[in-house]
Design a protein around this motif. Sequence first.
Motif, short mmCIF file in Angstrom:
data_model
loop_
_atom_site.label_atom_id
_atom_site.label_comp_id
_atom_site.label_asym_id
_atom_site.label_seq_id
_atom_site.Cartn_x
_atom_site.Cartn_y
_atom_site.Cartn_z
N LEU A 28 0.80 -1.22 0.00
CA LEU A 28 0.00 0.00 0.00
C LEU A 28 0.83 1.27 0.00
N GLY A 29 2.06 1.18 -0.46
CA GLY A 29 2.92 2.35 -0.55
C GLY A 29 3.78 2.49 0.70
N GLY A 30 4.80 3.29 0.58
CA GLY A 30 5.73 3.49 1.69
C GLY A 30 6.74 4.54 1.30
N GLY A 31 7.95 4.37 1.76
CA GLY A 31 9.01 5.33 1.44
C GLY A 31 9.85 4.84 0.29
N GLY A 32 10.90 5.57 0.00
CA GLY A 32 11.88 5.19 -1.02
C GLY A 32 11.25 4.93 -2.37
N VAL A 33 11.73 3.86 -3.02
CA VAL A 33 11.26 3.49 -4.35
C VAL A 33 9.76 3.23 -4.33
N ASP A 34 9.29 2.56 -3.30
CA ASP A 34 7.88 2.23 -3.18
C ASP A 34 7.01 3.49 -3.22
N GLY A 35 7.34 4.47 -2.41
CA GLY A 35 6.58 5.72 -2.39
C GLY A 35 6.66 6.45 -3.71
N ALA A 36 7.86 6.47 -4.31
CA ALA A 36 8.05 7.16 -5.59
C ALA A 36 7.20 6.51 -6.69
N ILE A 37 7.15 5.19 -6.71
CA ILE A 37 6.35 4.49 -7.73
C ILE A 37 4.87 4.77 -7.52
N HIS A 38 4.42 4.70 -6.29
CA HIS A 38 3.00 4.98 -6.01
C HIS A 38 2.64 6.42 -6.38
N ARG A 39 3.50 7.38 -6.07
CA ARG A 39 3.22 8.78 -6.43
C ARG A 39 3.16 8.96 -7.94
N ALA A 40 4.12 8.36 -8.65
CA ALA A 40 4.18 8.52 -10.11
C ALA A 40 3.03 7.79 -10.82
N CYS A 49 -3.64 -2.33 -5.74
CA CYS A 49 -2.85 -3.02 -4.71
C CYS A 49 -3.73 -3.45 -3.53
N ARG A 50 -4.74 -2.67 -3.22
CA ARG A 50 -5.64 -3.03 -2.11
C ARG A 50 -6.37 -4.36 -2.38
N GLY A 54 -1.84 -8.08 0.00
CA GLY A 54 -0.45 -8.04 0.46
C GLY A 54 0.44 -9.00 -0.29
N CYS A 55 1.66 -9.13 0.21
CA CYS A 55 2.67 -9.98 -0.45
C CYS A 55 3.68 -10.41 0.60
N LYS A 56 4.07 -11.67 0.57
CA LYS A 56 5.06 -12.18 1.51
C LYS A 56 6.48 -11.87 1.02
N THR A 57 7.40 -11.82 1.95
CA THR A 57 8.80 -11.58 1.61
C THR A 57 9.29 -12.63 0.62
N GLY A 58 9.93 -12.16 -0.45
CA GLY A 58 10.47 -13.04 -1.48
C GLY A 58 9.51 -13.32 -2.62
N GLU A 59 8.23 -13.02 -2.42
CA GLU A 59 7.25 -13.26 -3.46
C GLU A 59 7.07 -12.03 -4.35
N ALA A 60 6.27 -12.17 -5.40
CA ALA A 60 6.06 -11.06 -6.34
C ALA A 60 4.64 -11.10 -6.88
N LYS A 61 4.05 -9.92 -7.08
CA LYS A 61 2.72 -9.77 -7.66
C LYS A 61 2.75 -8.64 -8.68
N ILE A 62 1.87 -8.73 -9.67
CA ILE A 62 1.88 -7.76 -10.77
C ILE A 62 0.61 -6.91 -10.79
N THR A 63 0.78 -5.65 -11.16
CA THR A 63 -0.34 -4.74 -11.36
C THR A 63 -0.10 -3.98 -12.67
N LYS A 64 -1.09 -3.19 -13.05
CA LYS A 64 -0.91 -2.28 -14.17
C LYS A 64 0.02 -1.15 -13.74
#
Length: 171
Positions: A28-40, A49-50, A54-64
């Motif tokens: 659901l967004g955060g700081g660093g790269v995560d925040g920058a991607i969500h803002r852009a 994303c809602r 969520g997503c577990k450590t080491g896993e991956a999920k895709i969005t538009k």
Amino acid sequence: MERLKIIEADITTLDVDAIVNAANSSLLGGGGVDGAIHRAAGKELLAECRTLGGCKTGEAKITKGYRLKARHVIHTVGPVYSDGRHGEPELLAACYRNSLAVAAENGLKTVAFPLVSTGVYGYPMEDAARIALREIVTFLIKHPEFEQVIVACFNRRAREIVEDAKLNMEI
């Protein structure tokens, strides 16, 4: 390995099939790269994303990608670095492997990664670069149809560390 490119760039500006988000487990967004991607990308990314649970450590999920040049965002949750003896290397490797697997499953051909876990999660950049490059090169060898993987470094120091790691790789 011309299909592996190391650049200094803002990952949110890249025109690729997907950029990888070094996300937190909520997605659901955060700081660093995560925040920058969500803002852009805009509020539509957060809305999608809602729906992912969520997503577990080491896993991956895709969005538009929404307002990004990238058509998709692949979200992966890197490990918080402790001392490297609590499964962090394996979890970090899984982030790259699973993100690339998601890309391949979705027919994508170009992906850009940040150095996952090297910001607030504290993973040493040199170690993270070696793990990232090993996983990326292994994937590219097994997937000749994949056009390019970019490692987008946020500053010159990071780019130099990744380039040094690439020079010292045994391919």
